[in-house]
Design a protein around this motif. Structure first.
Motif, PDB file in Angstrom:
ATOM      1  N   VAL A 107       0.884  -1.230  -0.131  1.00  0.00           N
ATOM      2  CA  VAL A 107      -0.103   0.199   0.091  1.00  0.00           C
ATOM      3  C   VAL A 107       0.956   1.251  -0.061  1.00  0.00           C
ATOM      4  N   SER A 108       0.559   2.204  -0.700  1.00  0.00           N
ATOM      5  CA  SER A 108       1.281   3.594  -0.713  1.00  0.00           C
ATOM      6  C   SER A 108       0.040   4.497  -0.473  1.00  0.00           C
ATOM      7  N   PHE A 109       0.290   5.615   0.500  1.00  0.00           N
ATOM      8  CA  PHE A 109      -0.803   6.646   0.547  1.00  0.00           C
ATOM      9  C   PHE A 109      -0.475   7.716  -0.041  1.00  0.00           C
ATOM     10  N   VAL A 110      -0.968   7.968  -1.319  1.00  0.00           N
ATOM     11  CA  VAL A 110      -0.945   9.148  -2.215  1.00  0.00           C
ATOM     12  C   VAL A 110      -1.948  10.289  -2.219  1.00  0.00           C
ATOM     13  N   PRO A 111      -1.983  11.080  -1.282  1.00  0.00           N
ATOM     14  CA  PRO A 111      -3.066  12.238  -1.222  1.00  0.00           C
ATOM     15  C   PRO A 111      -3.132  12.905  -2.964  1.00  0.00           C
ATOM     16  N   ASP A 112      -2.148  13.062  -3.418  1.00  0.00           N
ATOM     17  CA  ASP A 112      -2.439  13.860  -4.916  1.00  0.00           C
ATOM     18  C   ASP A 112      -2.829  12.892  -5.982  1.00  0.00           C
ATOM     19  N   GLY A 113      -3.863  13.257  -6.379  1.00  0.00           N
ATOM     20  CA  GLY A 113      -4.830  12.592  -7.271  1.00  0.00           C
ATOM     21  C   GLY A 113      -4.290  12.485  -8.713  1.00  0.00           C
ATOM     22  N   ILE A 114      -3.585  13.450  -8.946  1.00  0.00           N
ATOM     23  CA  ILE A 114      -2.647  13.121 -10.397  1.00  0.00           C
ATOM     24  C   ILE A 114      -1.731  12.634 -10.248  1.00  0.00           C
ATOM     25  N   ALA A 115      -0.933  12.282  -9.184  1.00  0.00           N
ATOM     26  CA  ALA A 115       0.176  11.139  -8.874  1.00  0.00           C
ATOM     27  C   ALA A 115      -0.493   9.894  -8.930  1.00  0.00           C
ATOM     28  N   ARG A 116      -1.607   9.724  -8.160  1.00  0.00           N
ATOM     29  CA  ARG A 116      -2.297   8.435  -8.273  1.00  0.00           C
ATOM     30  C   ARG A 116      -2.615   8.075  -9.666  1.00  0.00           C
ATOM     31  N   ALA A 117      -3.068   8.619 -10.499  1.00  0.00           N
ATOM     32  CA  ALA A 117      -3.537   8.303 -11.843  1.00  0.00           C
ATOM     33  C   ALA A 117      -2.165   7.987 -12.636  1.00  0.00           C
ATOM     34  N   SER A 118      -1.138   8.800 -12.699  1.00  0.00           N
ATOM     35  CA  SER A 118      -0.017   8.476 -13.071  1.00  0.00           C
ATOM     36  C   SER A 118       0.798   7.242 -12.795  1.00  0.00           C
ATOM     37  N   ALA A 119       0.478   6.887 -11.422  1.00  0.00           N
ATOM     38  CA  ALA A 119       0.867   5.756 -10.926  1.00  0.00           C
ATOM     39  C   ALA A 119       0.259   4.569 -11.631  1.00  0.00           C
ATOM     40  N   LEU A 120      -0.746   4.754 -11.829  1.00  0.00           N
ATOM     41  CA  LEU A 120      -1.586   3.572 -12.810  1.00  0.00           C
ATOM     42  C   LEU A 120      -1.224   3.712 -14.089  1.00  0.00           C
ATOM     43  N   ARG A 121      -0.957   4.715 -14.751  1.00  0.00           N
ATOM     44  CA  ARG A 121      -0.550   4.774 -16.129  1.00  0.00           C
ATOM     45  C   ARG A 121       0.774   3.886 -16.490  1.00  0.00           C
ATOM     46  N   SER A 122       1.724   4.297 -15.201  1.00  0.00           N
ATOM     47  CA  SER A 122       3.056   3.886 -15.283  1.00  0.00           C
ATOM     48  C   SER A 122       3.282   2.579 -14.910  1.00  0.00           C
ATOM     49  N   GLY A 123       2.456   1.624 -14.334  1.00  0.00           N
ATOM     50  CA  GLY A 123       2.307   0.391 -13.743  1.00  0.00           C
ATOM     51  C   GLY A 123       2.983   0.414 -12.220  1.00  0.00           C
ATOM     52  N   GLU A 124       3.026   1.697 -11.730  1.00  0.00           N
ATOM     53  CA  GLU A 124       3.604   1.564 -10.373  1.00  0.00           C
ATOM     54  C   GLU A 124       2.556   1.204  -9.387  1.00  0.00           C
ATOM     55  N   ALA A 125       1.380   1.205  -9.855  1.00  0.00           N
ATOM     56  CA  ALA A 125       0.161   0.961  -9.022  1.00  0.00           C
ATOM     57  C   ALA A 125      -0.721   0.084  -9.783  1.00  0.00           C
ATOM     58  N   ASP A 126      -1.515  -1.004  -9.071  1.00  0.00           N
ATOM     59  CA  ASP A 126      -2.333  -1.944  -9.914  1.00  0.00           C
ATOM     60  C   ASP A 126      -3.744  -1.564  -9.825  1.00  0.00           C
ATOM     61  N   ILE A 127      -4.097  -1.091  -8.321  1.00  0.00           N
ATOM     62  CA  ILE A 127      -5.400  -0.610  -8.164  1.00  0.00           C
ATOM     63  C   ILE A 127      -5.214   0.939  -7.598  1.00  0.00           C
TER      64      ILE A 127
END
Length: 510
Positions: A228-248
């Motif tokens: 789990v990563s806590f990422v308050p910044d919404g743009i960063a969360r979306a970027s993590a999904l695009r880059s594969g750094e996050a699965d959900i």
């Protein structure tokens, strides 16, 4: 007279984490067949919106992370239809209007290796009942808990509580092992839950490590763990999904949704209202005419179209389209207060950055209020930094994205918390005996049409004060990679990862 309501244990073992179906709970973990193998690469990477604010105390809103991760469990839980289902309790009886008996499941092990016992359950529930402040789910509730033999507890409320069993579904009443509760009042959730996953380590407000718990009483988890990563910044969360750094990814900002592959987006209506709370006890907004001026200044359609890109619904009341009965029973406010002239008076408007849309809502709202004659100062911070000021009434107006069914599967708990004299989350500082009485009346009724009508009467009284002005109703926008299987997009935001959630192997993706 004795009242008895009994729900017998079902033939198959059910878990709060297995809403999509059940496997044979006796299957050996090493023999499970799955599209994923227990390798490090198959751990689920989850990016979450809100950071822990209380070290994951189960008595706070942090508790909802326990259920989203399938780490902690309650005695009973609510299914998709809002009906009670067994979890750590297999049967429950209403013995009298005040007394409920819960029979505990055999063979449940806490993550620290100890067994679930009536004493352990009573200890967890007493801690919640005696806490100061109490968990929000227990606002206005007083109860006692005692053991009953070797496999049951009796929960007794001071006043009749027809939804006591539903109250026990709240993640704020998660049952942790006795070792979690220190004498100094602190609670350590690491390795003390009962779910199919165990919390190994919470690293402050940055990350958490969660592993599969192979001693789980029910269906074994398919994924080996969750990072789990806590990422308050919404743009960063979306970027993590695009880059594969996050699965959900929780709560994809609406501005980022068009930038993602449509196959990576899951959108469902949710009982969450974007509401403007006005301070009724201090400052400019103590004047009902000024609150009415704010009410009339708000252009909801502009917010929905420009900020949420039409991925939201215009707010007609506190309760939105996720509760279809609310619109059918809603009545217009009789004799609304006439607006006063702002004449340039200065107000402070607060909100937080954790939900990406809210700062933009604040910009549009500030302009709307300026056009109406107010002078507006904005204060926008992370939620963890602004919550205490908001609760203390330091803002004239505060924008909040508020879940209206998060706790009980019933809006009375939310309304009592936010709009009664002793409510623990009363950002509007509202105290109106008529509202308190209306909510007390609603809380005494069993689930059904009579309760719904009483709830809408209370909503009408709240809206008449203009202390809370509903602006729009949000939708869940959850992101997930194409490898993810069986994640849960839950309108009530209680669940994300279940025992069946896993990552498909690369071979399956070809």
């Amino acid at each position: 007279m004795k009242y008895v309501k009994k729900w017998p244990w079902m033939a198959l073992a059910l878990s709060v984490t297995a809403l999509t179906g059940c496997f044979d709970g006796t299957e050996d973990a090493n023999e499970q067949t799955s599209t994923s193998s227990a390798t490090q690469g198959d751990r689920i990477k989850l990016a979450m919106l809100l950071t822990p604010r209380t070290g994951l105390s189960p008595l706070s809103d942090d508790a909802f992370k326990f259920s989203r991760w399938s780490v902690g469990e309650t005695l009973v839980f609510l299914d998709k239809a809002g009906n009670l289902q067994p979890s750590l309790a297999t049967e429950w009886e209403q013995l009298t209007p005040n007394d409920w008996r819960f029979t505990l499941r055999d063979g449940v092990m806490f993550h620290d290796g100890t067994q679930l016992t009536p004493n352990a359950v009573a200890n967890a529930l007493r801690t919640a009942a005696n806490a100061s402040p109490k968990p929000r789910i227990l606002d206005g509730v007083s109860w006692t808990v005692k053991t009953d033999g070797d496999n049951a507890v009796i929960v007794s409320s001071t006043e009749p509580d027809p939804l006591l069993a539903q109250r026990l579904t709240s993640p704020q009443l998660t049952i942790l092992a006795p070792s979690a509760y220190a004498e100094n009042g602190t609670i350590d959730p690491e390795n003390t839950g009962t779910g199919p996953f165990r919390l190994v380590k919470l690293n402050g407000s940055s990350t958490a490590t969660i592993d599969r718990f192979d001693g789980y009483w029910g269906e074994k988890a398919q994924a080996p763990g969750i990072d789990v990563s806590f990422v308050p910044d919404g743009i960063a969360r979306a970027s993590a999904l695009r880059s594969g750094e996050a699965d959900i990814v929780e709560a994809i900002p609406v501005s980022q949704a068009p930038l993602l592959d449509p196959d990576m987006i899951r959108e469902v209506p949710m009982p969450r209202t974007n509401t403007l709370y006005l301070n009724t006890q201090n400052g400019v907004m103590t004047n009902p005419g000024m609150r009415a001026a704010v009410r009339d200044a708000i252009n909801r359609k502009q917010l929905v179209d420009n900020v949420y890109e039409s991925r939201a619904d215009i707010g007609e009341g506190l309760l939105g389209p996720a509760l279809p009965w609310a619109a059918k029973l809603r009545q217009p406010v009789a004799d609304p207060v006439m607006p006063a002239e702002p004449n340039g008076v200065t107000i402070t408007l607060g909100t937080y950055t954790d939900r990406t849309e809210l700062p933009e809502v604040a910009v549009y709202l500030a302009q709307q209020l300026t056009d109406a004659g107010f002078t507006v100062k904005q204060d926008v911070r992370e939620y963890s930094q602004i919550e205490s000021d908001a609760l203390a009434g330091k803002f004239d107006a505060f924008i909040l994205s508020r879940a209206t069914m998060l706790d009980l599967g019933d809006p009375v708990a939310y309304m009592s918390s936010d709009f009664t004299c002793n409510g623990s989350y009363n950002l509007a500082q509202l105290c109106d005996p008529a509202i308190d009485q209306a909510l007390q009346t609603a809380s005494a009724l069993p689930a059904g049409e009579a309760r719904q009508k009483a709830i809408m009467k209370a909503e009408n009284l709240i809206l008449a004060t203009d202390a809370a002005i509903p602006m729009l109703h949000e939708r869940v926008i959850q992101g997930q990679s194409k490898r993810v299987r069986d994640a849960i997009a839950d309108p009530r935001e209680r669940l994300i990862i279940s025992t069946r959630t896993h990552l498909a192997s690369p071979e399956m993706m070809e």
